[in-house]
Design a protein around this motif. Structure first.
Motif, PDB file in Angstrom:
ATOM      1  N   GLU A  82       1.188  -1.167  -0.015  1.00 25.30           N
ATOM      2  CA  GLU A  82      -0.050  -0.298  -0.339  1.00 25.30           C
ATOM      3  C   GLU A  82       0.470   0.893  -0.170  1.00 25.30           C
ATOM      4  O   GLU A  82       2.013   1.172  -0.042  1.00 25.30           O
ATOM      5  CB  GLU A  82      -1.150   0.340   1.431  1.00 25.30           C
ATOM      6  N   LYS A  83       0.726   1.490  -0.586  1.00 27.50           N
ATOM      7  CA  LYS A  83       0.806   3.716  -0.544  1.00 27.50           C
ATOM      8  C   LYS A  83      -0.043   4.561  -0.495  1.00 27.50           C
ATOM      9  O   LYS A  83      -1.563   4.679  -1.056  1.00 27.50           O
ATOM     10  CB  LYS A  83       1.371   3.681  -2.403  1.00 27.50           C
ATOM     11  N   GLU A  84       0.190   5.741   0.143  1.00 23.54           N
ATOM     12  CA  GLU A  84      -0.512   6.658   1.202  1.00 23.54           C
ATOM     13  C   GLU A  84       0.246   8.278  -0.092  1.00 23.54           C
ATOM     14  O   GLU A  84       1.622   8.114   0.253  1.00 23.54           O
ATOM     15  CB  GLU A  84      -0.717   6.608   1.775  1.00 23.54           C
ATOM     16  N   LYS A  85      -0.316   9.085  -0.350  1.00 22.06           N
ATOM     17  CA  LYS A  85      -0.090  10.232  -0.062  1.00 22.06           C
ATOM     18  C   LYS A  85      -1.799  11.724  -0.128  1.00 22.06           C
ATOM     19  O   LYS A  85      -2.045  11.668  -1.259  1.00 22.06           O
ATOM     20  CB  LYS A  85       0.038  10.608  -1.822  1.00 22.06           C
ATOM     21  N   GLU A  86      -1.340  12.136   0.273  1.00 23.39           N
ATOM     22  CA  GLU A  86      -2.850  13.487   0.431  1.00 23.39           C
ATOM     23  C   GLU A  86      -4.297  12.464   0.566  1.00 23.39           C
ATOM     24  O   GLU A  86      -4.214  11.281   1.209  1.00 23.39           O
ATOM     25  CB  GLU A  86      -2.839  14.163  -0.067  1.00 23.39           C
ATOM     26  N   ARG A  87      -4.471  12.717   0.016  1.00 19.97           N
ATOM     27  CA  ARG A  87      -6.160  12.024  -0.462  1.00 19.97           C
ATOM     28  C   ARG A  87      -6.359  10.760  -1.160  1.00 19.97           C
ATOM     29  O   ARG A  87      -6.944  10.077  -0.919  1.00 19.97           O
ATOM     30  CB  ARG A  87      -7.113  13.322  -0.831  1.00 19.97           C
ATOM     31  N   LEU A  88      -4.912  10.123  -1.138  1.00 25.55           N
ATOM     32  CA  LEU A  88      -4.847   8.852  -2.041  1.00 25.55           C
ATOM     33  C   LEU A  88      -3.719   7.990  -1.428  1.00 25.55           C
ATOM     34  O   LEU A  88      -3.213   8.201  -0.793  1.00 25.55           O
ATOM     35  CB  LEU A  88      -3.932   9.485  -3.224  1.00 25.55           C
ATOM     36  N   LYS A  89      -4.862   7.002  -1.663  1.00 30.10           N
ATOM     37  CA  LYS A  89      -4.183   5.502  -1.467  1.00 30.10           C
ATOM     38  C   LYS A  89      -4.345   4.438  -2.281  1.00 30.10           C
ATOM     39  O   LYS A  89      -5.307   4.095  -2.862  1.00 30.10           O
ATOM     40  CB  LYS A  89      -5.007   4.794   0.231  1.00 30.10           C
ATOM     41  N   ALA A  90      -2.894   3.700  -2.710  1.00 27.22           N
ATOM     42  CA  ALA A  90      -3.314   2.660  -3.773  1.00 27.22           C
ATOM     43  C   ALA A  90      -2.507   2.012  -3.322  1.00 27.22           C
ATOM     44  O   ALA A  90      -1.570   1.355  -2.691  1.00 27.22           O
ATOM     45  CB  ALA A  90      -1.558   2.970  -4.846  1.00 27.22           C
ATOM     46  N   THR A  91      -3.374   0.749  -3.422  1.00 23.85           N
ATOM     47  CA  THR A  91      -3.580  -1.247  -3.576  1.00 23.85           C
ATOM     48  C   THR A  91      -2.621  -1.639  -3.587  1.00 23.85           C
ATOM     49  O   THR A  91      -3.934  -1.424  -5.413  1.00 23.85           O
ATOM     50  CB  THR A  91      -4.241  -1.634  -2.290  1.00 23.85           C
ATOM     51  N   LEU A  92      -2.575  -2.975  -3.852  1.00 23.15           N
ATOM     52  CA  LEU A  92      -2.194  -3.507  -5.040  1.00 23.15           C
ATOM     53  C   LEU A  92      -2.263  -5.053  -4.646  1.00 23.15           C
ATOM     54  O   LEU A  92      -2.064  -5.914  -3.152  1.00 23.15           O
ATOM     55  CB  LEU A  92      -0.596  -3.875  -5.120  1.00 23.15           C
ATOM     56  N   THR A  93      -3.280  -5.988  -5.456  1.00 23.17           N
ATOM     57  CA  THR A  93      -3.323  -8.095  -4.593  1.00 23.17           C
ATOM     58  C   THR A  93      -2.797  -8.176  -6.516  1.00 23.17           C
ATOM     59  O   THR A  93      -2.158  -7.782  -7.518  1.00 23.17           O
ATOM     60  CB  THR A  93      -4.670  -8.270  -4.692  1.00 23.17           C
ATOM     61  N   LYS A  94      -2.348  -9.679  -6.694  1.00 22.02           N
ATOM     62  CA  LYS A  94      -2.121 -10.661  -7.506  1.00 22.02           C
ATOM     63  C   LYS A  94      -3.523  -9.615  -8.920  1.00 22.02           C
ATOM     64  O   LYS A  94      -2.361 -10.324 -10.130  1.00 22.02           O
ATOM     65  CB  LYS A  94      -2.335 -11.471  -7.732  1.00 22.02           C
ATOM     66  N   LYS A  95      -4.226  -9.452  -8.602  1.00 25.07           N
ATOM     67  CA  LYS A  95      -5.043  -9.375 -10.025  1.00 25.07           C
ATOM     68  C   LYS A  95      -5.656  -7.879 -10.234  1.00 25.07           C
ATOM     69  O   LYS A  95      -5.805  -7.553 -11.137  1.00 25.07           O
ATOM     70  CB  LYS A  95      -6.419 -10.073  -9.847  1.00 25.07           C
TER      71      LYS A  95
END
Lengths: 107, 118
Positions: A56-69
């Motif tokens: 997971e990565k966050e920046k201000e109001r954004l958060k990105a997550t990753l699964t295998k698909k």
């Protein structure tokens, strides 16, 4: 065949209304997944790189997550200045671009 | 990160003419990339420009139409030759760079050149 699909194509949100953008991918040999923001008439602006499932990565109001698909870009309490097209790009043997999600945030 | 500039930022050209787009990177990079983004579409890779060798073109793009120069490790040009209205697009160059988080790298993009062919 390597493929990246983003959904929805377009999203309209009221200011403060949280939501998520989806990026589904099918690639052999994932080397990284990148999120970019692109404003009209400008080049993509780098937001995040994710390399492995669970990251997971966050920046201000954004958060990105990753699964295998798939990857999600979560937008919490968006503001009108968050309006842009958000591009998901997958790195394999070469970069594979999604078609983007056009986000509009209304006051 | 990599800071990338492009010139011109936009141009309006007549059918049959050629336009050369310049791309400057603020650090030395082995590979630079040229993309096209047609209205409402995502980015399509035109070619990869390596310093000291011929550019590598993607399917559907040829050197006669899109000649590329790469004279040094910080600079490249893309020429759009014998233009037609179908060439109206945004042309972007990109180069790899550090994200600032350890060894992570990503592709950075220039601001683009908006081309309109009449």
């Amino acid at each position: 065949e390597d493929q990246v699909t983003q959904s929805p194509e377009a999203l309209r949100l009221q200011e403060g209304e949280s939501s998520s953008l989806n990026c589904s991918y099918t690639v052999s040999g994932l080397r990284g997944l990148f999120w970019y923001r692109q404003d009209p008439g400008k080049g993509p602006e780098f937001l995040f790189t994710l390399y492995s499932a669970g990251e997971e990565k966050e920046k201000e109001r954004l958060k990105a997550t990753l699964t295998k698909k798939e990857s999600f870009l979560h937008i919490t309490a968006p503001k009108p200045e968050d309006s842009a097209t958000y591009l998901c790009v997958v790195g394999a043997d070469k970069l594979i671009f999604g078609t983007g999600t056009r986000l509009q945030v209304f006051p | 990160s990599a800071v990338i500039s492009q010139k011109p930022s936009r141009d309006i050209c007549q059918r049959g003419t050629s336009l050369t787009i310049q791309c400057q990177v603020d650090s030395q990079v082995t590979m630079m990339f040229w993309y096209r983004q047609q209205p409402g579409q995502s980015l399509t890779l035109i070619a990869t420009a390596n310093q000291g060798s011929e550019a590598t073109y993607e399917s559907g793009f040829v050197i006669d139409k899109f000649p590329i120069s790469r004279p040094n490790l910080t600079f490249s040009t893309l020429t759009v030759s014998n233009m037609s209205p179908e060439d109206s697009s945004i042309y972007l160059c990109s180069a790899p760079g550090s994200t600032g988080s350890g060894p992570e790298e990503t592709q950075y993009f220039g601001p683009g050149t908006r081309l309109l062919v009449l």
